[in-house]
Structure formats: structure tokens, C-alpha cells
Design a protein around this motif. Sequence first.
Motif, PDB file in Angstrom:
ATOM      1  N   TYR A  79      -4.591  17.162  -8.040  1.00  0.00           N
ATOM      2  CA  TYR A  79      -5.413  15.993  -7.730  1.00  0.00           C
ATOM      3  C   TYR A  79      -6.719  16.058  -8.518  1.00  0.00           C
ATOM      4  O   TYR A  79      -7.444  17.060  -8.469  1.00  0.00           O
ATOM      5  CB  TYR A  79      -5.703  15.941  -6.231  1.00  0.00           C
ATOM      6  CG  TYR A  79      -6.592  14.787  -5.828  1.00  0.00           C
ATOM      7  CD1 TYR A  79      -6.087  13.498  -5.742  1.00  0.00           C
ATOM      8  CD2 TYR A  79      -7.947  14.992  -5.564  1.00  0.00           C
ATOM      9  CE1 TYR A  79      -6.892  12.437  -5.384  1.00  0.00           C
ATOM     10  CE2 TYR A  79      -8.773  13.931  -5.201  1.00  0.00           C
ATOM     11  CZ  TYR A  79      -8.234  12.654  -5.116  1.00  0.00           C
ATOM     12  OH  TYR A  79      -9.047  11.602  -4.765  1.00  0.00           O
ATOM     13  N   TYR A 126       7.091  -0.539  -4.386  1.00  0.00           N
ATOM     14  CA  TYR A 126       7.034   0.924  -4.405  1.00  0.00           C
ATOM     15  C   TYR A 126       6.657   1.476  -5.781  1.00  0.00           C
ATOM     16  O   TYR A 126       5.819   2.382  -5.859  1.00  0.00           O
ATOM     17  CB  TYR A 126       8.358   1.525  -3.945  1.00  0.00           C
ATOM     18  CG  TYR A 126       8.368   3.032  -4.002  1.00  0.00           C
ATOM     19  CD1 TYR A 126       7.676   3.783  -3.054  1.00  0.00           C
ATOM     20  CD2 TYR A 126       9.036   3.709  -5.022  1.00  0.00           C
ATOM     21  CE1 TYR A 126       7.656   5.170  -3.109  1.00  0.00           C
ATOM     22  CE2 TYR A 126       9.025   5.085  -5.088  1.00  0.00           C
ATOM     23  CZ  TYR A 126       8.334   5.811  -4.130  1.00  0.00           C
ATOM     24  OH  TYR A 126       8.313   7.180  -4.196  1.00  0.00           O
ATOM     25  N   TYR A 174       2.937   1.053  -6.124  1.00  0.00           N
ATOM     26  CA  TYR A 174       2.223   2.012  -5.278  1.00  0.00           C
ATOM     27  C   TYR A 174       2.263   3.417  -5.876  1.00  0.00           C
ATOM     28  O   TYR A 174       1.227   4.105  -5.945  1.00  0.00           O
ATOM     29  CB  TYR A 174       2.848   2.028  -3.882  1.00  0.00           C
ATOM     30  CG  TYR A 174       2.624   3.329  -3.140  1.00  0.00           C
ATOM     31  CD1 TYR A 174       1.381   3.627  -2.581  1.00  0.00           C
ATOM     32  CD2 TYR A 174       3.646   4.276  -3.026  1.00  0.00           C
ATOM     33  CE1 TYR A 174       1.164   4.829  -1.916  1.00  0.00           C
ATOM     34  CE2 TYR A 174       3.437   5.472  -2.364  1.00  0.00           C
ATOM     35  CZ  TYR A 174       2.196   5.747  -1.810  1.00  0.00           C
ATOM     36  OH  TYR A 174       1.982   6.944  -1.167  1.00  0.00           O
ATOM     37  N   TYR A 175       3.430   3.847  -6.358  1.00  0.00           N
ATOM     38  CA  TYR A 175       3.545   5.218  -6.866  1.00  0.00           C
ATOM     39  C   TYR A 175       2.783   5.386  -8.179  1.00  0.00           C
ATOM     40  O   TYR A 175       2.252   6.466  -8.452  1.00  0.00           O
ATOM     41  CB  TYR A 175       5.017   5.580  -7.069  1.00  0.00           C
ATOM     42  CG  TYR A 175       5.226   7.063  -7.292  1.00  0.00           C
ATOM     43  CD1 TYR A 175       5.085   7.962  -6.243  1.00  0.00           C
ATOM     44  CD2 TYR A 175       5.548   7.554  -8.554  1.00  0.00           C
ATOM     45  CE1 TYR A 175       5.263   9.320  -6.432  1.00  0.00           C
ATOM     46  CE2 TYR A 175       5.729   8.908  -8.758  1.00  0.00           C
ATOM     47  CZ  TYR A 175       5.581   9.787  -7.692  1.00  0.00           C
ATOM     48  OH  TYR A 175       5.749  11.146  -7.892  1.00  0.00           O
ATOM     49  N   THR A 176       2.720   4.332  -8.981  1.00  0.00           N
ATOM     50  CA  THR A 176       1.931   4.404 -10.217  1.00  0.00           C
ATOM     51  C   THR A 176       0.455   4.577  -9.899  1.00  0.00           C
ATOM     52  O   THR A 176      -0.235   5.394 -10.526  1.00  0.00           O
ATOM     53  CB  THR A 176       2.151   3.141 -11.063  1.00  0.00           C
ATOM     54  OG1 THR A 176       3.548   3.022 -11.383  1.00  0.00           O
ATOM     55  CG2 THR A 176       1.345   3.199 -12.345  1.00  0.00           C
ATOM     56  N   VAL A 177      -0.051   3.793  -8.937  1.00  0.00           N
ATOM     57  CA  VAL A 177      -1.448   3.938  -8.527  1.00  0.00           C
ATOM     58  C   VAL A 177      -1.686   5.333  -7.941  1.00  0.00           C
ATOM     59  O   VAL A 177      -2.700   5.987  -8.234  1.00  0.00           O
ATOM     60  CB  VAL A 177      -1.824   2.846  -7.508  1.00  0.00           C
ATOM     61  CG1 VAL A 177      -3.248   3.055  -6.996  1.00  0.00           C
ATOM     62  CG2 VAL A 177      -1.679   1.462  -8.133  1.00  0.00           C
ATOM     63  N   TYR A 178      -0.746   5.806  -7.129  1.00  0.00           N
ATOM     64  CA  TYR A 178      -0.866   7.141  -6.524  1.00  0.00           C
ATOM     65  C   TYR A 178      -0.887   8.229  -7.586  1.00  0.00           C
ATOM     66  O   TYR A 178      -1.716   9.146  -7.555  1.00  0.00           O
ATOM     67  CB  TYR A 178       0.295   7.356  -5.559  1.00  0.00           C
ATOM     68  CG  TYR A 178       0.482   8.770  -5.092  1.00  0.00           C
ATOM     69  CD1 TYR A 178      -0.338   9.319  -4.107  1.00  0.00           C
ATOM     70  CD2 TYR A 178       1.489   9.570  -5.637  1.00  0.00           C
ATOM     71  CE1 TYR A 178      -0.160  10.631  -3.680  1.00  0.00           C
ATOM     72  CE2 TYR A 178       1.675  10.872  -5.217  1.00  0.00           C
ATOM     73  CZ  TYR A 178       0.854  11.397  -4.234  1.00  0.00           C
ATOM     74  OH  TYR A 178       1.021  12.693  -3.816  1.00  0.00           O
ATOM     75  N   LEU A 179      -0.004   8.113  -8.581  1.00  0.00           N
ATOM     76  CA  LEU A 179       0.102   9.142  -9.616  1.00  0.00           C
ATOM     77  C   LEU A 179      -1.089   9.133 -10.554  1.00  0.00           C
ATOM     78  O   LEU A 179      -1.374  10.150 -11.210  1.00  0.00           O
ATOM     79  CB  LEU A 179       1.395   8.925 -10.414  1.00  0.00           C
ATOM     80  CG  LEU A 179       1.984  10.136 -11.153  1.00  0.00           C
ATOM     81  CD1 LEU A 179       2.334  11.243 -10.174  1.00  0.00           C
ATOM     82  CD2 LEU A 179       3.224   9.714 -11.943  1.00  0.00           C
ATOM     83  N   SER A 180      -1.806   8.015 -10.617  1.00  0.00           N
ATOM     84  CA  SER A 180      -2.949   7.936 -11.530  1.00  0.00           C
ATOM     85  C   SER A 180      -4.104   8.829 -11.099  1.00  0.00           C
ATOM     86  O   SER A 180      -5.013   9.072 -11.899  1.00  0.00           O
ATOM     87  CB  SER A 180      -3.433   6.489 -11.635  1.00  0.00           C
ATOM     88  OG  SER A 180      -3.979   6.041 -10.400  1.00  0.00           O
ATOM     89  N   SER A 230      -0.268   6.615 -16.038  1.00  0.00           N
ATOM     90  CA  SER A 230      -0.336   5.793 -14.824  1.00  0.00           C
ATOM     91  C   SER A 230      -1.704   5.131 -14.695  1.00  0.00           C
ATOM     92  O   SER A 230      -1.813   3.954 -14.339  1.00  0.00           O
ATOM     93  CB  SER A 230      -0.041   6.653 -13.598  1.00  0.00           C
ATOM     94  OG  SER A 230       1.272   7.177 -13.642  1.00  0.00           O
TER      95      SER A 230
END
Length: 319
Positions: free
Chosen positions: A73, A49, A52-58, A289
Motif C-alpha cells: 500500500y 467491479y 472498483y478494482y482498478t481504483v483499489y489497485l491504484s 491503474s
Amino acid sequence: MDVSLSQPSVRVEVTTRRSVGLLERILRHWTDYLYIAPALGVMLLVIGYPVYYTVYLSFFDTPPSLALEDKTYVGVDNYLRILGSEAFREVTWNTAVWTVFSTFFAFVLGLGAALSLNRAFIGRGMLRGILLIPYVISGVAASYIWRWLYHSDFGVISAILIEFGITDHPLNLIDNTETVLPALIVVNVWKEFPFAMIMLLAGLQTVPDQLHRAAQVDGAGPWHRFWHITFPHLRGVTVVTTLLLLVANLNSFIIPWIMTGGGPVGASDIWITAIYQLAFERTRFGLASAYSVILFVVMMSLGYFYVRALSRGSKEAAE
């Protein structure tokens, strides 16, 4: 009378074994994975998780107020800003110098220590324990100790050099943009070379002693015995040790951060310290991120070669 000898034809069938894929092996032994299902669940929770959240936040621009619900975004804009910045190129150069030189000298010193300790002599056990001290000591404690050793006014290193007449003025090592990175590399090598020594010393135990004796009888010198007998047996452990040192150096944070904080003027900034400053000093979690994802890709690439090296070693041992 003619006697004809006829030999029966023997048909040899060569069957090639189809390599079984990972998914097929999992499906075939799915019941075995039930035993490790709790551990897999914990790993997904504490590792999967956050990744995943680091990639999402990037892909978002986060406000300095830390109100993540107000993030915007921006797509791959964070990656383009990082990869196109001059600061990223400077930090990447520092990281490359830090990683390559730390890995090389830690390995060379570890190899020399391992070769010395592989021979029997009086006090070998005590010397092994002494050489392990840098590795077992706390990284924070070691950083503060070396920070005082490097101190320009009260440091032991400057005092010794002045006492022996090598220099007539105190040395400013970690506050100088030209010398700060080499000074930190010295500390890092001092901290890491015992790890390489342990790994290579274990590898030296697998070298057959009769090969050395036979080569010595044939007139081979120490260098030829090392290059043609010892080093080929250390090839596997050399690859594994080098990859582990590369990963550790790319993740090094304690020594550069505690001793210099990335300074002066960013001269000792590496990827991991730059990510920390972006995230927790400038509160730019989106940029940090994206920076972390870039580092993660590099680390996964090294991890791939590490797993391949281990797999190759397992196959050779099985054969």
C-alpha cells in the motif's frame, strides 16, 4: 345617475412545480426497475467491479512478478509520481494534440461531406457508400495499409511524390519524431470523418427547406444562409458529435499502437498506449491503474457534458 362598474378580482395562483429528484423517481417507480434488474446486475459485474478494482489497485505498488498478494500500500504515491513526471507531461501534450486536431479535422471534413451530400445529384448514393468505406473498414486492416503507404522505401506516397518531382528522396514519415504524430492524425481523420458526416447529414435533414428559399428570395448568399439558418439547426448534433469524437480519440489505441507502438522515442505515445505499456510491458499494474483512473475521470467529465447535451435536446424537442 351614477353607474359604478366593479370588476371581480381574479386571483391567479402560480404554482411552481418542484423538481423531482432521481432517488425519488426510483422509489416511486421501483417496480419498473425489477424488469431491468438482471441487466443492471450484469453491468455491475462486468463494468462496476473492474472499475472498483482498478481504483483499489491504484493505491498499491505491485511487484513485477505479478504476485498481487505481495502488493504494498502506497496511498496516493502512484498519482503523485505520474502527475509529477516529465513523461506524463509529454504524453499529455501528445494526447491533447492528437485529440484536438483529430476531432477538429474529422468534424470539418464530415461537415463538408454532409453539406455536399445533402443536395440531390447523379451518383449521390454511390458517393455516400464510397465515403463510408473508411468508417466500416477494420481499424487493424486500415493501420497496416497506411503503414505500408507511409513506408519510406516501398510506400506509395513517397513513390507518387518522387514520380511527380515534388521530392527527390523517399519521405520518412512515421519513423521521424517531427512528423509521426501529424501522419497518425491524418490516418485517424480519414477513419473518423465518415462518422461525423453521418451525424451531421442526419441533422441537415431537420433544417426546413422553406427557410432557405425565403432567405434566398431576400437576397441572402450561401454563407449567410449557412451561418444564420443551417448552423443554428445543427447546434445540438454538433455538440453531440464533437463530444463523441473527443471520447473516441481519447480511447484511440489501434492506430497509434499498430503503426508505431508509441514510437519513435515516445513521440506518438498517448495516454492509452502509455497505460498499456505500463501494465503489460513493464508489469506495473499499480501505476497503470492510477493512470487509468486519471483517464477515467477525464472521460466521465466528457460523459457528463454528453448527457447534459442529450437532456437539453430532449427538453427542447418536448417543448
